[in-house]
Design a protein around this motif. Structure first.
Motif, PDB file in Angstrom:
ATOM      1  N   TRP A  27     -32.754  69.865  -0.480  1.00  0.00           N
ATOM      2  CA  TRP A  27     -33.796  68.899  -0.813  1.00  0.00           C
ATOM      3  C   TRP A  27     -34.974  69.618  -1.453  1.00  0.00           C
ATOM      4  O   TRP A  27     -35.172  70.822  -1.234  1.00  0.00           O
ATOM      5  CB  TRP A  27     -34.269  68.159   0.440  1.00  0.00           C
ATOM      6  N   CYS A  28     -35.822  68.897  -2.182  1.00  0.00           N
ATOM      7  CA  CYS A  28     -36.996  69.511  -2.798  1.00  0.00           C
ATOM      8  C   CYS A  28     -37.899  70.063  -1.694  1.00  0.00           C
ATOM      9  O   CYS A  28     -38.046  69.437  -0.645  1.00  0.00           O
ATOM     10  CB  CYS A  28     -37.817  68.493  -3.582  1.00  0.00           C
ATOM     11  N   CYS A  31     -40.065  67.820   0.930  1.00  0.00           N
ATOM     12  CA  CYS A  31     -39.484  66.492   1.108  1.00  0.00           C
ATOM     13  C   CYS A  31     -39.489  66.101   2.591  1.00  0.00           C
ATOM     14  O   CYS A  31     -39.243  66.937   3.459  1.00  0.00           O
ATOM     15  CB  CYS A  31     -38.056  66.504   0.585  1.00  0.00           C
ATOM     16  N   ASP A  33     -37.361  64.597   4.176  1.00  0.00           N
ATOM     17  CA  ASP A  33     -36.034  64.675   4.780  1.00  0.00           C
ATOM     18  C   ASP A  33     -35.894  65.866   5.732  1.00  0.00           C
ATOM     19  O   ASP A  33     -35.163  65.805   6.713  1.00  0.00           O
ATOM     20  CB  ASP A  33     -34.955  64.781   3.688  1.00  0.00           C
ATOM     21  N   CYS A  62     -30.622  60.917  -2.115  1.00  0.00           N
ATOM     22  CA  CYS A  62     -31.102  62.187  -1.567  1.00  0.00           C
ATOM     23  C   CYS A  62     -30.767  62.293  -0.090  1.00  0.00           C
ATOM     24  O   CYS A  62     -30.209  63.280   0.373  1.00  0.00           O
ATOM     25  CB  CYS A  62     -32.603  62.308  -1.761  1.00  0.00           C
ATOM     26  N   ASN A 132     -38.085  55.723   1.179  1.00  0.00           N
ATOM     27  CA  ASN A 132     -39.122  56.416   0.406  1.00  0.00           C
ATOM     28  C   ASN A 132     -39.608  55.553  -0.749  1.00  0.00           C
ATOM     29  O   ASN A 132     -40.335  55.997  -1.614  1.00  0.00           O
ATOM     30  CB  ASN A 132     -38.647  57.797  -0.078  1.00  0.00           C
ATOM     31  N   GLY A 136     -34.770  58.587  -5.710  1.00  0.00           N
ATOM     32  CA  GLY A 136     -35.057  59.999  -5.928  1.00  0.00           C
ATOM     33  C   GLY A 136     -33.957  60.708  -6.711  1.00  0.00           C
ATOM     34  O   GLY A 136     -34.204  61.339  -7.733  1.00  0.00           O
ATOM     35  N   GLN A 209     -40.333  57.820   4.733  1.00  0.00           N
ATOM     36  CA  GLN A 209     -40.084  59.207   4.330  1.00  0.00           C
ATOM     37  C   GLN A 209     -40.759  59.482   3.005  1.00  0.00           C
ATOM     38  O   GLN A 209     -40.591  58.748   2.040  1.00  0.00           O
ATOM     39  CB  GLN A 209     -38.567  59.425   4.224  1.00  0.00           C
ATOM     40  N   CYS A 211     -41.291  61.024  -0.487  1.00  0.00           N
ATOM     41  CA  CYS A 211     -40.650  61.713  -1.598  1.00  0.00           C
ATOM     42  C   CYS A 211     -41.778  62.312  -2.401  1.00  0.00           C
ATOM     43  O   CYS A 211     -42.445  61.616  -3.168  1.00  0.00           O
ATOM     44  CB  CYS A 211     -39.839  60.736  -2.447  1.00  0.00           C
ATOM     45  N   ASN A 212     -41.993  63.582  -2.179  1.00  0.00           N
ATOM     46  CA  ASN A 212     -43.174  64.193  -2.800  1.00  0.00           C
ATOM     47  C   ASN A 212     -42.996  64.430  -4.292  1.00  0.00           C
ATOM     48  O   ASN A 212     -43.929  64.788  -4.976  1.00  0.00           O
ATOM     49  CB  ASN A 212     -43.560  65.491  -2.079  1.00  0.00           C
ATOM     50  N   ILE A 213     -41.812  64.211  -4.802  1.00  0.00           N
ATOM     51  CA  ILE A 213     -41.603  64.417  -6.235  1.00  0.00           C
ATOM     52  C   ILE A 213     -41.838  63.127  -7.023  1.00  0.00           C
ATOM     53  O   ILE A 213     -42.532  63.106  -8.014  1.00  0.00           O
ATOM     54  CB  ILE A 213     -40.170  64.941  -6.508  1.00  0.00           C
TER      55      ILE A 213
HETATM   56  S1  SF4 Z   1     -36.391  63.693  -4.961  1.00  0.00           S
HETATM   57 FE1  SF4 Z   1     -37.747  63.044  -3.358  1.00  0.00          FE
HETATM   58  S2  SF4 Z   1     -36.440  62.270  -1.735  1.00  0.00           S
HETATM   59 FE2  SF4 Z   1     -35.171  63.447  -3.109  1.00  0.00          FE
HETATM   60  S3  SF4 Z   1     -35.125  65.487  -2.201  1.00  0.00           S
HETATM   61 FE3  SF4 Z   1     -36.775  65.481  -3.707  1.00  0.00          FE
HETATM   62  S4  SF4 Z   1     -38.553  64.921  -2.531  1.00  0.00           S
HETATM   63 FE4  SF4 Z   1     -36.822  64.393  -1.267  1.00  0.00          FE
END
Ligand code: SF4
Lengths: 348, 614
Positions: A27-28, A31, A33, A62, A132, A136, A209, A211-213
């Motif tokens: 995962w990023c 995140c 998760d 994700c 989220n 993602g 949750q 999703c920081n991206i």
């Molecule tokens: S895209 Fe968002 S939800 Fe998916 S792994 Fe990255 S941070 Fe987590």
């Protein structure tokens, strides 16, 4: 969930570490998760389950990478179908501890049909929905829980979809255990995971949750210190609905209408407040509707905790009963009798 | 028996009437009696598509076709010798399928002005009076009136009396074909054991029909159809869908696995679900899912859990199941998918038969997703083919598609059923131990390229599987290009390798070398077989082979075909097997195609053979 299982005593007792698989977590960084994975790995060893009896099933997204990181049985399946696959597995093997990992797109868009049907059938499984409010894995399109007006790659002019309220949806689909938690509150999340597991029936836990991206800060107002106490209400069975920076506010029921009251300097006291009752379907319905846009004035705080729970028979138990009954009534199936059928004739 | 008896070697009777006239029951009772007498029989019902089509209309006609003989019969036949028409609509629908000079028995009351109007026939065009039936032998009986007369004073209401008129027809036909009433009397006694008045009424009308034949001179002739040369043994009657259900249970018993059946109702496959749901005492877990997708997904789940996991559907349902079948291919888990084909595309012709899903079965998934495809050729054969599909799925850890169709599903024939110990044991060995030192490799292969089946609940073998491409042996996610190509080949080689574990293709009939081989698959079997027999009777030495295994093809199929100058492939589609045979064996096979929702007729096949061999 554990009642059918006999603990395997020959195997060393499971620890959190045993649940970590050899796969690199992808995962990023940052995140939400990660936190959920950690809490699940922490809670499971406390539940009295055998590792070999645990199965994690996921769809696509994700969150659905989750089973690869758990040193248990697992299946990373196809988009939206984890609930249906788990239904088949649980119907076949009621003694297994089955966990479904899904997301807002997986459970509520492409898998919406299976999601509502597993809730009404009440298989004894646990569903963890990582919400989220965004897609993602496919890099940032709006999801069925994204707010109206959301600007994303697929909605440059803002989303015109009205979002789902997952808790209300689960209520409408006859869910027998409905709860909400968040990635940023490990203690609460662990408690909800425990409760979800103990409940016999389909346990639905929505987890906010981050999703920081693609949707960073979507739940900030509920999770960050500055605003959390004002904007959330952590409900507990038998306790009054109190919130606020200094627990100075509460929710009172005026007939069926909830009202926010000040319990410090007004005529209301804590004794006048709505006492949370997890078994009250009507009140749970009202509570599930605390879903206001926090930007609105006089909005209600967002509830976390167990909204509703009821004890109802599980599909797989009823299926077993029917099989047992058929065996008692007609005797165990005899293949030769079946092959012969009712009417035969001999030809020489 | 009088001197008027004529001996026939085979007869095709069609019972046709309004949905409420009880023609299905009449037909199946006549069939049972014929089978008990030792005739070979084959039947096919033909229901209206609408559940409650308006009474008396063409859309509401329900039919039941029976082919019986003192010779072997291989299909329900095409042109009828005898038609029973309970009303004008039934005659209108079926007239074109009666042989010239054939016998038509009509219920005259079904040709009154009202019934003519409902059948959209002008009164002056009443076929009973306008001479249009002059080329047939017509027997007119006022069945309704005679039934009423027989039941006078019985105290039964008009509706009940009307409902027993099919027994009059049955009794009359028993007289005409020299059959005893005993079997049907026994049947009625069981069926109405709790309804004495209804039983009495039915028996009375049945006997009245028989005596009517005896005492009136409606027919000059009676017929005798002697027993057929059937292999000695114990027989029962079996319908195709029933055979599939029993085949699944038998495979579960012989593999020692519990049976899971996840499905969603669809015509013409639903009867499999109904039949299985009756046999819960075999531990059958039947699950009616919320849709076709969930049905297939539940099968994947149950298979992961170690059950013999199965499903059935028809074309549109199979289309929905596609994605989860692909997952099954990728996971390499055993499961059996039965497609009871019907007319397509889309909703198509739900109650009609077609063979147009062959290419869907072979290729209807994204990516290179091979799986074995088998086809049943008759109602009784659906048992063997289902059992074999289960064997291949379990021994090779793969989804298997079994093709049936509407004609097999609802058709029936005598079945010399096996005893349970005549059925092969299907070996299933769940993995219990690690298979690579202290590691477990879920995708390590045995000599058949099959992988181990380690089910949840087995200590120390915890592992993850998924739809993403996996690394050879470990099953871990892999995006490596070399590995992907390797895995695509490996999955395909595994399926093609099954050719070494299935029987070689045999000729069904005809010379081993020669001018023409007719190659068929599926429910055309009986018709092609009969067509070839007739052609040989006329001096055309044609051969017939019928495929059960379509993926992989039997290993000798090429050699077998190269022994003939020409290959003819009749199919109820636009030439799907034809395309496969041409592509794989590079031979100019000839197609013969019919896409009317109806089976081929024997003469159509025979004439095509003669045309090619002349
Ligand atoms: S895209 Fe968002 S939800 Fe998916 S792994 Fe990255 S941070 Fe987590």
């Amino acid at each position: 969930m554990s009642e059918n299982l006999t603990v395997n005593t020959e195997r060393p007792k499971m620890t959190s570490k045993d649940l970590v698989s050899d796969q690199e977590v992808r995962w990023c960084p940052g995140c939400g998760d990660y936190s959920i994975l950690k809490q699940v790995q922490t809670v499971i060893p406390e539940l009295g389950l055998n590792r070999e009896d645990i199965v994690f099933i996921s769809g696509i997204g994700c969150s659905s990478r989750f089973p690869y990181y758990m040193e248990t049985y697992g299946m990373h399946s196809i988009h939206g179908r984890a609930t249906a696959i788990a239904s088949g597995l649980k119907a076949a093997r009621p003694e297994l501890s089955v966990w479904i990992i899904t997301g807002d797109g997986d459970a509520l868009a492409i898998g919406g049909n299976h999601f509502i049907h597993i809730l009404r059938r009440n298989f004894n499984v646990t569903i963890l929905l990582f919400n989220n409010q965004i897609y993602g894995l496919t890099k940032g399109q709006y999801s069925p829980t994204s707010e109206e007006g959301k600007i994303t790659k697929s909605t440059p002019a803002g989303s015109i979809d009205h979002p789902f309220n997952p808790i209300a949806l689960a209520m409408g689909a006859e869910g027998s255990f409905i709860a909400r938690s968040m990635d940023r509150d490990p203690a609460h999340l662990k408690e909800m995971l425990r409760r979800a597991n103990v409940h016999k029936g389909t346990s639905f836990l929505e987890i906010y949750q981050n999703c920081n991206i693609f949707n960073d800060g979507a739940f900030e107002i509920f999770t960050e210190k500055k605003t959390k106490k004002q904007e959330t209400i952590f409900v507990e069975n038998g306790k009054p609905l109190v919130f606020g920076a200094n627990q100075e506010k509460g929710v009172k029921l005026d007939g069926f209408k909830p009202v926010i009251v000040d319990i410090v300097d007004s005529s209301n006291s804590v004794n006048d407040l709505w006492i949370h009752d997890e078994h009250d379907r009507v009140k749970a319905g009202i509570l599930s509707r605390f879903f206001d846009n926090p930007a609105l004035e006089n909005h209600f705080p967002r509830p976390f905790g167990v909204f509703y729970t009821e004890s109802r028979s599980c599909y797989e138990d009823e299926l077993n009963k029917q099989i047992e009954y058929a065996v008692t009534k007609n005797g165990k199936g005899n293949l030769d009798k079946l092959l012969r059928g009712k009417q035969i004739w001999e030809l020489a | 028996m009088s001197e008027n008896n004529e001996v026939l070697d085979r007869v095709i009777i069609k019972f046709a009437g309004d949905s409420g006239d009880g023609m299905q029951l009449t037909g199946s009772e006549f069939t049972n009696t014929a089978a008990l007498l030792g005739n070979d029989v084959s039947t096919f019902p033909d229901f209206p598509a609408e559940i409650r089509a308006p009474q008396g209309t063409v859309a509401g006609v329900s039919g039941f076709q029976l082919h019986f003989g003192s010779v072997n019969v291989y299909s329900a036949g095409d042109m009828c010798d005898t038609l029973v028409a309970m009303n004008a609509a039934a005659l209108k629908v079926n007239l074109r399928n009666i042989k010239k000079g054939g016998l038509i028995i009509v219920n005259t009351e079904g040709f009154d002005p009202k019934n003519l109007r409902l059948a959209k026939i002008a009164e002056e065009d009443n076929p009973l009076t306008n001479g249009s039936l002059d080329n047939y032998q017509v027997i007119k009986i006022d069945v309704t009136k005679l039934t009423k007369a027989a039941l006078e004073g019985s105290g039964l209401g008009v509706k009940e009396i009307d409902r027993s008129k099919n027994m009059f027809v049955l009794g009359y036909l028993y007289w005409m074909y020299n059959r005893s009433l005993d079997n049907t009397i026994k049947f009625l006694e069981e069926k109405f054991s709790k309804k004495k008045e209804i039983l009495d009424a039915n028996l009375k009308v049945l006997r009245a029909g028989y005596s009517y034949g005896d005492t009136t001179e409606t027919s000059m002739r009676r017929y005798i159809v002697n027993p057929a040369p059937m292999p000695p043994g114990t027989y029962r009657n079996i319908m195709g869908n029933q055979a599939v259900a029993i085949g699944l249970i038998a495979a579960a018993e012989k593999s020692g696995l519990p049976l899971f059946y996840g499905s969603y109702p669809i015509t013409p496959a639903s009867d499999i679900l109904h039949e299985l749901s009756k046999h819960k005492n075999f531990g059958v877990r039947s699950f009616q899912a919320e849709d076709e997708i969930a049905a297939m997904a539940s099968v994947v789940g149950a298979s992961f859990g170690g059950h013999l996991a199965t499903t059935a559907s028809s074309g549109p349902g199979i289309a929905l199941k596609t994605e989860a079948i692909g997952l099954g291919v990728m996971l390499e888990l055993p499961m059996v998918i039965i497609n009871v084909q019907r007319g397509g595309p889309s909703t198509g012709l739900p109650t009609k038969t077609e063979q147009a899903d062959l290419l869907q079965a072979l290729n209807g998934r994204n990516g290179e997703a091979p799986l074995p495809v088998l086809a049943a050729c008759s109602p009784a054969d659906a048992f063997d083919t289902t059992f074999e599909a289960c064997r291949l799925a379990l021994e090779f850890m793969t989804p298997v598609m079994m093709l049936s169709d509407g004609y097999i599903a609802n058709g029936a024939e005598p079945w010399r059923f096996p005893s349970s110990d005549q059925l092969d044991v299907i070996k299933v060995n769940f993995q219990k131990e690690k298979n690579d030192g202290d590691k477990f490799l879920p995708y390590k292969r045995d000599e058949r390229k099959s992988r181990p089946w380690a089910i949840p609940g087995t200590p120390y073998l915890e592992h993850r599987i998924g739809g993403i491409e996996k690394q050879h042996e470990t099953g871990n996610i892999s995006y490596d290009p070399e590995n992907h190509e390797f895995m695509v080949h490996l999955r395909n080689d595994k399926i093609e390798g099954i050719a070494d574990y299935i029987p070689e293709q045999k000729l069904d009939s005809g010379p081993e070398k020669g001018k023409l081989l007719v190659l068929g698959w599926g429910s055309t079997y009986g018709t092609i077989k009969t067509g070839c027999i007739r052609a040989r009777e006329e001096g055309y030495e044609v051969a017939h082979a019928h495929l059960k295994y379509i993926k992989p093809f039997p290993r000798n199929l090429g050699e077998l075909m190269y022994n003939y100058d020409q290959i003819l492939i009749p199919e109820m589609n636009m030439g799907q097997l034809l395309m496969l045979i041409r592509a794989k064996y590079l031979i100019p096979a000839i197609g013969f195609n019919k896409i009317k929702g109806l089976p081929f007729g024997v003469n159509e096949i025979k004439n095509k053979i003669i045309e090619l061999m002349k």
